[in-house]
Design an enzyme around this catalytic site. Structure first.
Site, PDB file in Angstrom:
ATOM      1  N   TRP A 126      -4.146   2.950  -1.093  1.00  0.00           N
ATOM      2  CA  TRP A 126      -4.192   4.356  -0.680  1.00  0.00           C
ATOM      3  C   TRP A 126      -2.954   5.101  -1.192  1.00  0.00           C
ATOM      4  CZ3 TRP A 126      -7.586   7.789   0.886  1.00  0.00           C
ATOM      5  CH2 TRP A 126      -7.131   8.988   1.456  1.00  0.00           C
ATOM      6  N   TRP A 127      -1.787   4.482  -1.052  1.00  0.00           N
ATOM      7  CA  TRP A 127      -0.574   5.131  -1.538  1.00  0.00           C
ATOM      8  C   TRP A 127      -0.647   5.367  -3.039  1.00  0.00           C
ATOM      9  CZ3 TRP A 127       3.382   1.605   1.401  1.00  0.00           C
ATOM     10  CH2 TRP A 127       3.437   1.995   2.738  1.00  0.00           C
ATOM     11  N   TYR A 184      -4.317  10.893  14.982  1.00  0.00           N
ATOM     12  CA  TYR A 184      -3.445  11.131  13.834  1.00  0.00           C
ATOM     13  C   TYR A 184      -3.850  12.452  13.195  1.00  0.00           C
ATOM     14  CZ  TYR A 184      -1.018   9.677   9.446  1.00  0.00           C
ATOM     15  OH  TYR A 184      -0.197   9.576   8.363  1.00  0.00           O
ATOM     16  N   HIS A 207      -8.573  13.239   1.891  1.00  0.00           N
ATOM     17  CA  HIS A 207      -8.547  12.902   3.312  1.00  0.00           C
ATOM     18  C   HIS A 207      -9.906  13.130   3.973  1.00  0.00           C
ATOM     19  CE1 HIS A 207      -4.240  12.503   2.827  1.00  0.00           C
ATOM     20  NE2 HIS A 207      -4.246  11.864   3.989  1.00  0.00           N
TER      21      HIS A 207
END
Length: 104
Positions: free
Chosen positions: A76-77, A41, A22
């Site tokens: 990304w997942w 976020y 991240h």
């Protein structure tokens, strides 16, 4: 504007890697989130349970529902799947967190 909060679950031993990924979030993913109407976020960690608590704000005209079909989101997942509990398509498992108190 609306607020969306949910819980996700890390696997044991991956906190540092989750944080590192991240910290190096892909610019194209960051742009996609912004373009989709997601802002402010944050993801919080409960180190005792490895639970992640995410809170994000959405613009009125957000397109958050289109993200699961976007190639950058899918990539990304796939990138994050080894670190957390996921669905069959590698989407992180999410448990909604209903708002029960807000002080403005």
């Amino acid at each position: 504007m609306s607020i969306h909060a949910f819980r996700m679950q890390l696997k044991p031993g991956v906190i540092d890697e989750y944080r590192a990924r991240h910290d190096a979030i892909w610019p194209e993913l960051s742009a996609l989130l912004t373009e989709s109407g997601i802002y402010d976020y944050s993801i919080f960690l409960d180190e005792a349970t490895l639970s992640l608590f995410a809170v994000l704000r959405l613009t009125e005209d957000n397109a958050r529902d289109t993200l699961p079909d976007h190639p950058v989101m899918k990539r990304w997942w796939d990138h994050m799947a080894p670190l957390m509990e996921v669905e069959a398509d590698n989407r992180p498992r999410e448990w909604p967190l209903p708002l029960i108190f807000h002080h403005a």
